[in-house]
Scaffold this motif. Structure first.
Motif, PDB file in Angstrom:
ATOM      1  N   ARG A  35       0.827  -1.218   0.000  1.00  0.00           N
ATOM      2  CA  ARG A  35       0.000   0.000   0.000  1.00  0.00           C
ATOM      3  C   ARG A  35       0.856   1.259   0.000  1.00  0.00           C
ATOM      4  NH1 ARG A  35      -5.467  -0.116   0.940  1.00  0.00           N
ATOM      5  NH2 ARG A  35      -6.308  -2.189   1.311  1.00  0.00           N
ATOM      6  N   ALA A  36       1.919   1.233   0.795  1.00  0.00           N
ATOM      7  CA  ALA A  36       2.769   2.433   0.873  1.00  0.00           C
ATOM      8  C   ALA A  36       3.430   2.719  -0.479  1.00  0.00           C
ATOM      9  CB  ALA A  36       3.823   2.255   1.958  1.00  0.00           C
ATOM     10  N   VAL A  37       3.915   1.667  -1.137  1.00  0.00           N
ATOM     11  CA  VAL A  37       4.566   1.848  -2.438  1.00  0.00           C
ATOM     12  C   VAL A  37       3.538   2.285  -3.488  1.00  0.00           C
ATOM     13  CG1 VAL A  37       5.775   0.647  -4.311  1.00  0.00           C
ATOM     14  CG2 VAL A  37       6.448   0.264  -1.920  1.00  0.00           C
ATOM     15  N   GLN A  38       2.335   1.712  -3.437  1.00  0.00           N
ATOM     16  CA  GLN A  38       1.298   2.113  -4.398  1.00  0.00           C
ATOM     17  C   GLN A  38       0.958   3.594  -4.242  1.00  0.00           C
ATOM     18  OE1 GLN A  38      -0.177  -0.231  -6.763  1.00  0.00           O
ATOM     19  NE2 GLN A  38      -0.502   1.791  -7.659  1.00  0.00           N
ATOM     20  N   GLY A  39       0.926   4.071  -3.012  1.00  0.00           N
ATOM     21  CA  GLY A  39       0.653   5.494  -2.770  1.00  0.00           C
ATOM     22  C   GLY A  39       1.715   6.378  -3.390  1.00  0.00           C
ATOM     23  N   LEU A  40       2.973   5.972  -3.276  1.00  0.00           N
ATOM     24  CA  LEU A  40       4.066   6.739  -3.886  1.00  0.00           C
ATOM     25  C   LEU A  40       3.905   6.775  -5.401  1.00  0.00           C
ATOM     26  CD1 LEU A  40       6.907   5.335  -1.632  1.00  0.00           C
ATOM     27  CD2 LEU A  40       6.310   7.766  -1.803  1.00  0.00           C
ATOM     28  N   ILE A  41       3.584   5.623  -5.991  1.00  0.00           N
ATOM     29  CA  ILE A  41       3.403   5.555  -7.448  1.00  0.00           C
ATOM     30  C   ILE A  41       2.205   6.415  -7.860  1.00  0.00           C
ATOM     31  CG2 ILE A  41       2.759   4.004  -9.346  1.00  0.00           C
ATOM     32  CD1 ILE A  41       4.368   1.791  -7.821  1.00  0.00           C
ATOM     33  N   LEU A  64       5.514  -8.950  -3.984  1.00  0.00           N
ATOM     34  CA  LEU A  64       4.473  -8.176  -3.302  1.00  0.00           C
ATOM     35  C   LEU A  64       4.332  -6.763  -3.847  1.00  0.00           C
ATOM     36  CD1 LEU A  64       5.351  -9.048   0.411  1.00  0.00           C
ATOM     37  CD2 LEU A  64       3.617 -10.108  -1.050  1.00  0.00           C
ATOM     38  N   LEU A  65       5.258  -6.375  -4.720  1.00  0.00           N
ATOM     39  CA  LEU A  65       5.314  -4.966  -5.106  1.00  0.00           C
ATOM     40  C   LEU A  65       4.515  -4.695  -6.369  1.00  0.00           C
ATOM     41  CD1 LEU A  65       9.008  -4.455  -4.129  1.00  0.00           C
ATOM     42  CD2 LEU A  65       6.983  -3.563  -2.971  1.00  0.00           C
ATOM     43  N   PRO A  66       3.873  -3.527  -6.423  1.00  0.00           N
ATOM     44  CA  PRO A  66       3.070  -3.201  -7.599  1.00  0.00           C
ATOM     45  C   PRO A  66       3.946  -3.117  -8.853  1.00  0.00           C
ATOM     46  CG  PRO A  66       2.853  -1.506  -5.869  1.00  0.00           C
ATOM     47  CD  PRO A  66       3.893  -2.453  -5.425  1.00  0.00           C
ATOM     48  N   VAL A  67       3.393  -3.545  -9.980  1.00  0.00           N
ATOM     49  CA  VAL A  67       4.090  -3.410 -11.264  1.00  0.00           C
ATOM     50  C   VAL A  67       3.564  -2.147 -11.938  1.00  0.00           C
ATOM     51  CG1 VAL A  67       4.474  -4.477 -13.520  1.00  0.00           C
ATOM     52  CG2 VAL A  67       4.345  -5.902 -11.463  1.00  0.00           C
ATOM     53  N   SER A  68       4.472  -1.249 -12.272  1.00  0.00           N
ATOM     54  CA  SER A  68       4.065  -0.015 -12.949  1.00  0.00           C
ATOM     55  C   SER A  68       5.261   0.509 -13.718  1.00  0.00           C
ATOM     56  CB  SER A  68       3.590   1.033 -11.945  1.00  0.00           C
ATOM     57  OG  SER A  68       4.695   1.730 -11.390  1.00  0.00           O
ATOM     58  N   SER A  69       5.102   1.682 -14.303  1.00  0.00           N
ATOM     59  CA  SER A  69       6.225   2.258 -15.045  1.00  0.00           C
ATOM     60  C   SER A  69       7.294   2.810 -14.096  1.00  0.00           C
ATOM     61  CB  SER A  69       5.716   3.375 -15.955  1.00  0.00           C
ATOM     62  OG  SER A  69       5.030   4.320 -15.177  1.00  0.00           O
ATOM     63  N   VAL A  70       6.980   2.888 -12.813  1.00  0.00           N
ATOM     64  CA  VAL A  70       7.969   3.350 -11.825  1.00  0.00           C
ATOM     65  C   VAL A  70       8.759   2.133 -11.331  1.00  0.00           C
ATOM     66  CG1 VAL A  70       8.303   4.459  -9.578  1.00  0.00           C
ATOM     67  CG2 VAL A  70       6.458   5.230 -11.093  1.00  0.00           C
ATOM     68  N   PRO A  71      10.084   2.117 -11.540  1.00  0.00           N
ATOM     69  CA  PRO A  71      10.847   0.959 -11.065  1.00  0.00           C
ATOM     70  C   PRO A  71      10.892   0.900  -9.541  1.00  0.00           C
ATOM     71  CG  PRO A  71      12.273   2.532 -12.240  1.00  0.00           C
ATOM     72  CD  PRO A  71      10.903   3.116 -12.223  1.00  0.00           C
ATOM     73  N   VAL A  72      10.713  -0.296  -8.997  1.00  0.00           N
ATOM     74  CA  VAL A  72      10.778  -0.496  -7.544  1.00  0.00           C
ATOM     75  C   VAL A  72      11.856  -1.533  -7.267  1.00  0.00           C
ATOM     76  CG1 VAL A  72       9.511  -1.122  -5.461  1.00  0.00           C
ATOM     77  CG2 VAL A  72       8.297  -0.031  -7.352  1.00  0.00           C
ATOM     78  N   ARG A  73      12.866  -1.152  -6.510  1.00  0.00           N
ATOM     79  CA  ARG A  73      13.947  -2.085  -6.172  1.00  0.00           C
ATOM     80  C   ARG A  73      13.860  -2.468  -4.697  1.00  0.00           C
ATOM     81  NH1 ARG A  73      18.935   0.841  -7.174  1.00  0.00           N
ATOM     82  NH2 ARG A  73      17.637   2.706  -7.196  1.00  0.00           N
ATOM     83  N   VAL A  74      14.435  -3.615  -4.365  1.00  0.00           N
ATOM     84  CA  VAL A  74      14.409  -4.125  -2.990  1.00  0.00           C
ATOM     85  C   VAL A  74      15.838  -4.352  -2.526  1.00  0.00           C
ATOM     86  CG1 VAL A  74      13.503  -5.898  -1.444  1.00  0.00           C
ATOM     87  CG2 VAL A  74      12.269  -5.355  -3.556  1.00  0.00           C
ATOM     88  N   VAL A  75      16.184  -3.788  -1.372  1.00  0.00           N
ATOM     89  CA  VAL A  75      17.509  -4.033  -0.793  1.00  0.00           C
ATOM     90  C   VAL A  75      17.333  -4.412   0.677  1.00  0.00           C
ATOM     91  CG1 VAL A  75      18.637  -2.402  -2.381  1.00  0.00           C
ATOM     92  CG2 VAL A  75      17.943  -1.620  -0.103  1.00  0.00           C
TER      93      VAL A  75
END
Ligand code: CTP
Ligand code: MG
Length: 223
Positions: A35-41, A64-75
């Motif tokens: 939800r937090a990442v989706q809000g940012l997107i 678990l992360l939304p797929v969109s044109s905004v790249p989301v990386r996990v570290v």
């Protein structure tokens, strides 16, 4: 200008008591982190997202992360929140503006995220969302005796996302001191931190009561 959002999500959620890292606890059927990442997107104000999770959960977080044109990386994050943010900063060397946004503020309205970014784009070096405090705040000594009542009109409760000029935040983290939020580190460098109006929906889900509230709000939002 490249706006990178760092999402600290490596905390254990001890106060919530759900026996798993808090960012992975579901609110209205979706993990807080999702939800937090989706809000940012959805804000349309962010070019890139880096999430910091417990090292053993890096691989499974991707699904678990939304797929969109905004790249989301996990570290992998670290033992303290500051360690997690430092890991995220290291993974974003190309950022010009950085947002730091707690996964635990899962219901943050996208409009608040945009307010913070707009203030940065207008020239502020550091920006935090702020709300007037509604309780009377008192200071106490070690025995619990009240030592003072600061004027409430001059106090604010501070939320995330907190936004920074990337070089300023890197300089603040290079000093290596501790603070309870990212802006606190920047204040120690003497920089001016600006406020924008926060939003009650950006509350940090910390306790079981917060989770009840968040689930109720999410159910309303999603119908
Ligand atoms: N966080 C993090 N790395 C840590 C500690 C916290 O990335 N070592 C993140 C949390 O995942 C959360 C945010 O920082 O999104 C705010 O922290 P907090 O609300 O304190 O979450 P927890 O540390 O998980 O909760 P608790 O303190 O109750 O264990
Ligand atoms: Mg914590």
């Amino acid at each position: 200008m490249r706006v990178v959002a760092l999402v600290p999500a490596a905390g254990m959620g001890v106060r919530l008591g759900e026996n798993k890292p808090k960012a992975f606890v579901h609110v209205g059927g979706s993990p807080m982190l999702t939800r937090a990442v989706q809000g940012l997107i959805d804000s349309g104000s962010v070019d890139d997202v880096v999430v910091m999770v417990p090292a053993e959960l890096v691989a499974e977080t991707r699904a678990l992360l939304p797929v969109s044109s905004v790249p989301v990386r996990v570290v992998a994050g670290g033992a303290e929140r500051t360690d997690s943010v430092r890991a995220g900063l290291a993974a974003a060397p190309d950022a010009t503006l950085v947002l730091v946004h707690d996964a635990a503020r899962a219901l943050t309205p996208p409009a608040l995220i945009s307010r913070v970014v707009d203030e940065l784009r207008a020239g502020a070096q550091a920006v935090v969302p702020a709300l007037p405090v509604t309780d009377t705040i008192k200071s106490v000594d070690a025995t619990g005796a009240v030592t003072g009542t600061p004027d409430r009109s001059g106090l604010r409760a501070i939320q995330t996302p907190q936004g920074f000029d990337a070089e300023l935040l890197r300089a603040a983290y290079a000093v290596g001191t501790q603070a309870t939020d990212d802006a606190g580190l920047v204040e120690m460098l003497g920089a001016t931190v600006h406020t924008v109006l926060g939003d009650a929906l950006a509350f940090k889900i910390t306790t079981p009561l917060d989770l009840v509230l968040a689930n109720t709000l999410a159910a309303r939002r999603d119908t």
